[in-house]
Design a protein around this motif. Sequence first.
Motif, mmCIF file in Angstrom:
data_model
loop_
_atom_site.group_PDB
_atom_site.id
_atom_site.type_symbol
_atom_site.label_atom_id
_atom_site.label_comp_id
_atom_site.label_asym_id
_atom_site.label_seq_id
_atom_site.Cartn_x
_atom_site.Cartn_y
_atom_site.Cartn_z
ATOM 1 N N ALA A 66 0.838 -1.203 0.000
ATOM 2 C CA ALA A 66 0.000 0.000 0.000
ATOM 3 C C ALA A 66 0.870 1.249 0.000
ATOM 4 O O ALA A 66 1.911 1.296 0.666
ATOM 5 C CB ALA A 66 -0.919 0.004 1.219
ATOM 6 N N PHE A 67 0.447 2.246 -0.782
ATOM 7 C CA PHE A 67 1.155 3.520 -0.849
ATOM 8 C C PHE A 67 0.196 4.569 -1.377
ATOM 9 O O PHE A 67 -0.862 4.257 -1.921
ATOM 10 C CB PHE A 67 2.404 3.420 -1.734
ATOM 11 N N THR A 68 0.565 5.831 -1.206
ATOM 12 C CA THR A 68 -0.258 6.939 -1.685
ATOM 13 C C THR A 68 0.468 7.644 -2.817
ATOM 14 O O THR A 68 1.605 8.092 -2.649
ATOM 15 C CB THR A 68 -0.561 7.938 -0.547
ATOM 16 N N LEU A 69 -0.205 7.743 -3.963
ATOM 17 C CA LEU A 69 0.370 8.472 -5.091
ATOM 18 C C LEU A 69 0.320 9.974 -4.802
ATOM 19 O O LEU A 69 -0.639 10.472 -4.205
ATOM 20 C CB LEU A 69 -0.425 8.202 -6.371
ATOM 21 N N PRO A 70 1.330 10.706 -5.236
ATOM 22 C CA PRO A 70 1.281 12.164 -5.099
ATOM 23 C C PRO A 70 0.084 12.744 -5.863
ATOM 24 O O PRO A 70 -0.390 12.154 -6.844
ATOM 25 C CB PRO A 70 2.598 12.625 -5.718
ATOM 26 N N ASP A 71 -0.404 13.885 -5.421
ATOM 27 C CA ASP A 71 -1.533 14.549 -6.082
ATOM 28 C C ASP A 71 -1.256 14.741 -7.559
ATOM 29 O O ASP A 71 -0.146 15.112 -7.953
ATOM 30 C CB ASP A 71 -1.804 15.924 -5.450
ATOM 31 N N GLY A 72 -2.258 14.475 -8.382
ATOM 32 C CA GLY A 72 -2.155 14.679 -9.820
ATOM 33 C C GLY A 72 -1.688 13.468 -10.595
ATOM 34 O O GLY A 72 -1.658 13.501 -11.821
ATOM 35 N N GLN A 73 -1.315 12.379 -9.914
ATOM 36 C CA GLN A 73 -0.896 11.166 -10.611
ATOM 37 C C GLN A 73 -2.045 10.159 -10.669
ATOM 38 O O GLN A 73 -2.762 9.971 -9.698
ATOM 39 C CB GLN A 73 0.304 10.505 -9.921
ATOM 40 N N THR A 86 -6.651 3.793 -8.788
ATOM 41 C CA THR A 86 -5.602 4.277 -9.684
ATOM 42 C C THR A 86 -5.047 5.636 -9.278
ATOM 43 O O THR A 86 -4.149 6.154 -9.932
ATOM 44 C CB THR A 86 -6.135 4.364 -11.131
ATOM 45 N N SER A 87 -5.567 6.205 -8.203
ATOM 46 C CA SER A 87 -5.022 7.453 -7.681
ATOM 47 C C SER A 87 -5.258 7.472 -6.176
ATOM 48 O O SER A 87 -6.015 6.674 -5.645
ATOM 49 C CB SER A 87 -5.681 8.662 -8.352
ATOM 50 N N GLY A 88 -4.579 8.405 -5.501
ATOM 51 C CA GLY A 88 -4.707 8.461 -4.041
ATOM 52 C C GLY A 88 -4.062 7.253 -3.395
ATOM 53 O O GLY A 88 -2.960 6.852 -3.749
ATOM 54 N N GLN A 89 -4.788 6.648 -2.434
ATOM 55 C CA GLN A 89 -4.284 5.462 -1.725
ATOM 56 C C GLN A 89 -4.407 4.244 -2.638
ATOM 57 O O GLN A 89 -5.506 3.846 -2.995
ATOM 58 C CB GLN A 89 -5.087 5.235 -0.441
ATOM 59 N N VAL A 90 -3.285 3.680 -3.046
ATOM 60 C CA VAL A 90 -3.241 2.568 -4.001
ATOM 61 C C VAL A 90 -2.779 1.307 -3.274
ATOM 62 O O VAL A 90 -1.945 1.374 -2.369
ATOM 63 C CB VAL A 90 -2.258 2.894 -5.155
ATOM 64 N N GLY A 117 2.091 17.517 -13.454
ATOM 65 C CA GLY A 117 3.244 18.314 -13.061
ATOM 66 C C GLY A 117 3.976 17.754 -11.859
ATOM 67 O O GLY A 117 5.159 18.032 -11.675
ATOM 68 N N ASN A 118 3.312 16.970 -11.035
ATOM 69 C CA ASN A 118 3.951 16.383 -9.864
ATOM 70 C C ASN A 118 4.473 14.996 -10.242
ATOM 71 O O ASN A 118 3.703 14.063 -10.427
ATOM 72 C CB ASN A 118 2.964 16.276 -8.705
ATOM 73 N N THR A 119 5.797 14.875 -10.378
ATOM 74 C CA THR A 119 6.399 13.600 -10.771
ATOM 75 C C THR A 119 7.078 12.912 -9.586
ATOM 76 O O THR A 119 7.901 12.020 -9.774
ATOM 77 C CB THR A 119 7.419 13.804 -11.908
ATOM 78 N N GLY A 120 6.737 13.328 -8.383
ATOM 79 C CA GLY A 120 7.339 12.738 -7.187
ATOM 80 C C GLY A 120 6.942 11.279 -7.009
ATOM 81 O O GLY A 120 6.058 10.757 -7.690
ATOM 82 N N GLU A 121 7.612 10.645 -6.076
ATOM 83 C CA GLU A 121 7.301 9.259 -5.771
ATOM 84 C C GLU A 121 6.618 9.179 -4.404
ATOM 85 O O GLU A 121 6.716 10.113 -3.610
ATOM 86 C CB GLU A 121 8.580 8.415 -5.791
ATOM 87 N N PRO A 122 5.927 8.071 -4.123
ATOM 88 C CA PRO A 122 5.311 7.921 -2.797
ATOM 89 C C PRO A 122 6.372 8.032 -1.703
ATOM 90 O O PRO A 122 7.535 7.668 -1.902
ATOM 91 C CB PRO A 122 4.714 6.511 -2.844
ATOM 92 N N THR A 123 5.979 8.526 -0.542
ATOM 93 C CA THR A 123 6.929 8.745 0.549
ATOM 94 C C THR A 123 6.908 7.643 1.598
ATOM 95 O O THR A 123 7.765 7.615 2.478
ATOM 96 C CB THR A 123 6.666 10.097 1.235
ATOM 97 N N SER A 124 5.931 6.734 1.531
ATOM 98 C CA SER A 124 5.894 5.620 2.472
ATOM 99 C C SER A 124 5.181 4.430 1.839
ATOM 100 O O SER A 124 4.331 4.604 0.951
ATOM 101 C CB SER A 124 5.213 6.023 3.779
ATOM 102 N N PHE A 125 5.546 3.249 2.310
ATOM 103 C CA PHE A 125 4.981 2.001 1.806
ATOM 104 C C PHE A 125 4.730 1.063 2.978
ATOM 105 O O PHE A 125 5.520 1.043 3.930
ATOM 106 C CB PHE A 125 5.959 1.307 0.851
ATOM 107 N N THR A 126 3.655 0.284 2.898
ATOM 108 C CA THR A 126 3.432 -0.782 3.859
ATOM 109 C C THR A 126 3.216 -2.078 3.097
ATOM 110 O O THR A 126 2.524 -2.108 2.081
ATOM 111 C CB THR A 126 2.223 -0.518 4.781
ATOM 112 N N LEU A 127 3.848 -3.128 3.576
ATOM 113 C CA LEU A 127 3.712 -4.446 2.996
ATOM 114 C C LEU A 127 2.987 -5.329 3.995
ATOM 115 O O LEU A 127 3.484 -5.530 5.113
ATOM 116 C CB LEU A 127 5.081 -5.039 2.649
#
Length: 135
Positions: A66-73, A86-90, A117-127
């Motif tokens: 689980a991870f959260t996509l940056p806004d706009g992705q 496909t967006s937000g919490q994935v 415009g926001n090409t950042g990567e998720p900042t946290s992941f849970t497995l």
Amino acid sequence: MFPYALTFLGLDGTGPTPTPTPTPTPSGGPGACRVSVTVSAWNTGLTENIAITNTGSSPINGWSLAFTLPDGQTITSGWNATYGLTSGQVTAKNVSYNSAIAPNASVSIGFQATHTGNTGEPTSFTLNDAACAIA
């Protein structure tokens, strides 16, 4: 003699405190994972490759990342996992051929997405609900 018997049996409240039974941890243990991410972006699109490594001593059988996509992705397609939302919490879940991750082994997944415009990567992941280290 009676007060000694009460103390010995723990009936006077001064006896030993019982040791709690440990709660088992999920397969792989808490935090027994590491995630590395590589993003390649262009105009309004990007690809993201994610490597999930089992850093624990037990195999992981069946996984959900689980991870959260940056806004706009927004994910448009993916590989080596099934993607919920496909967006937000994935949530990316294993497919039949990569459901097991042996100790010190990795699984690679990824997706293509659009961005605004926001090409950042998720900042946290849970497995499997355990936080992963990010490499």
